[in-house]
Design a protein around this motif. Structure first.
Motif, mmCIF file in Angstrom:
data_model
loop_
_atom_site.group_PDB
_atom_site.id
_atom_site.type_symbol
_atom_site.label_atom_id
_atom_site.label_comp_id
_atom_site.label_asym_id
_atom_site.label_seq_id
_atom_site.Cartn_x
_atom_site.Cartn_y
_atom_site.Cartn_z
ATOM 1 N N HIS A 49 36.709 34.345 40.136
ATOM 2 C CA HIS A 49 37.111 35.758 40.076
ATOM 3 C C HIS A 49 38.121 35.974 38.961
ATOM 4 C CE1 HIS A 49 35.169 36.351 43.949
ATOM 5 N NE2 HIS A 49 35.814 35.281 44.389
ATOM 6 N N ALA A 50 37.995 37.097 38.257
ATOM 7 C CA ALA A 50 38.996 37.441 37.239
ATOM 8 C C ALA A 50 40.271 37.881 37.936
ATOM 9 C CB ALA A 50 38.479 38.552 36.333
ATOM 10 N N GLY A 51 40.134 38.575 39.041
ATOM 11 C CA GLY A 51 41.266 38.971 39.866
ATOM 12 C C GLY A 51 42.093 40.112 39.317
ATOM 13 N N ILE A 52 42.828 40.722 40.202
ATOM 14 C CA ILE A 52 43.784 41.762 39.853
ATOM 15 C C ILE A 52 45.093 41.042 39.547
ATOM 16 C CG2 ILE A 52 45.046 43.779 40.711
ATOM 17 C CD1 ILE A 52 42.071 44.290 40.422
ATOM 18 N N PRO A 53 45.740 41.375 38.440
ATOM 19 C CA PRO A 53 46.974 40.656 38.098
ATOM 20 C C PRO A 53 48.089 40.927 39.117
ATOM 21 C CG PRO A 53 46.540 42.420 36.521
ATOM 22 C CD PRO A 53 45.368 42.360 37.443
#
Length: 194
Positions: free
Chosen positions: A69-73
């Motif tokens: 997942h790139a993910g939410i920072p």
């Protein structure tokens, strides 16, 4: 027996007419959320951050290179800049009242509660999409997310349907083969489905 056949035929015809009517309302496939553009709790502008300021996608989405997942920072990533960077009014954020969105950001960070972002891109549970494999292969974020660096509010660019992924993999494999290299993008079911 004949009455049963007539009833089944009638049900099938009715179901088909309902499907045709539904398709005439929206030609997208089931699950196609392209164009989905929800309002977020903070009006984060990719046009400003990724476009005008040219902040690299992986500065904020650092997990994209190493994770599925790139993910939410995390808010700590935002605060690396927003403790000292100018707000929209052009004055140092710490010297005046920051914009309402920066204020929300700071309050959430200080309280440790985070921001409840509205998820935009969602794949079915039986599909896996490893961001890291794509990032390391040099696939640009814009390939799937569109011209994200110009978006004021994030929108799902593609349907994220299997056909789009297969078309991309086949095209990439064709480029590799024409360059005399082996095909690398898998097109078998097990590559994405588990």
């Amino acid at each position: 027996m004949r009455l049963r056949t007539v009833a089944i035929t009638g049900c099938v015809a009715f179901g088909a007419s309902l499907m045709i009517f539904a398709l005439s309302l929206d030609t997208r496939l089931l699950g196609d959320q392209s164009g989905y553009k929800p309002i977020q709790p903070i009006a984060y502008s990719h046009a400003l951050h990724a476009g005008e300021l040219k902040i690299d996608c992986q500065f904020c989405h650092s997990a994209a290179e190493t994770s599925r997942h790139a993910g939410i920072p995390p808010l700590s990533t935002c605060m690396k800049c927003h403790e000292s960077v100018l707000n929209k009014a052009g004055t140092p954020a710490g010297k005046s009242n920051p914009s309402p969105d920066i204020q929300k950001l700071r309050e959430a960070y200080v309280s440790g509660r985070g921001i409840q972002w509205v998820r935009i891109h969602r794949l079915p549970a039986h599909v896996t999409f490893p961001h890291s494999r794509h990032v390391r292969s040099g696939v640009a974020c814009q390939s799937c997310h569109g011209e994200i660096q110009g978006e004021e509010r994030v929108e799902q660019f593609m349907a994220l349907a299997m056909g789009e992924c297969l078309a991309c993999h086949r095209l990439e494999n064709q480029k590799q083969l024409l360059a005399g290299k082996p095909a690398q993008a898998p097109t078998d079911c097990a590559a994405c489905h588990h």
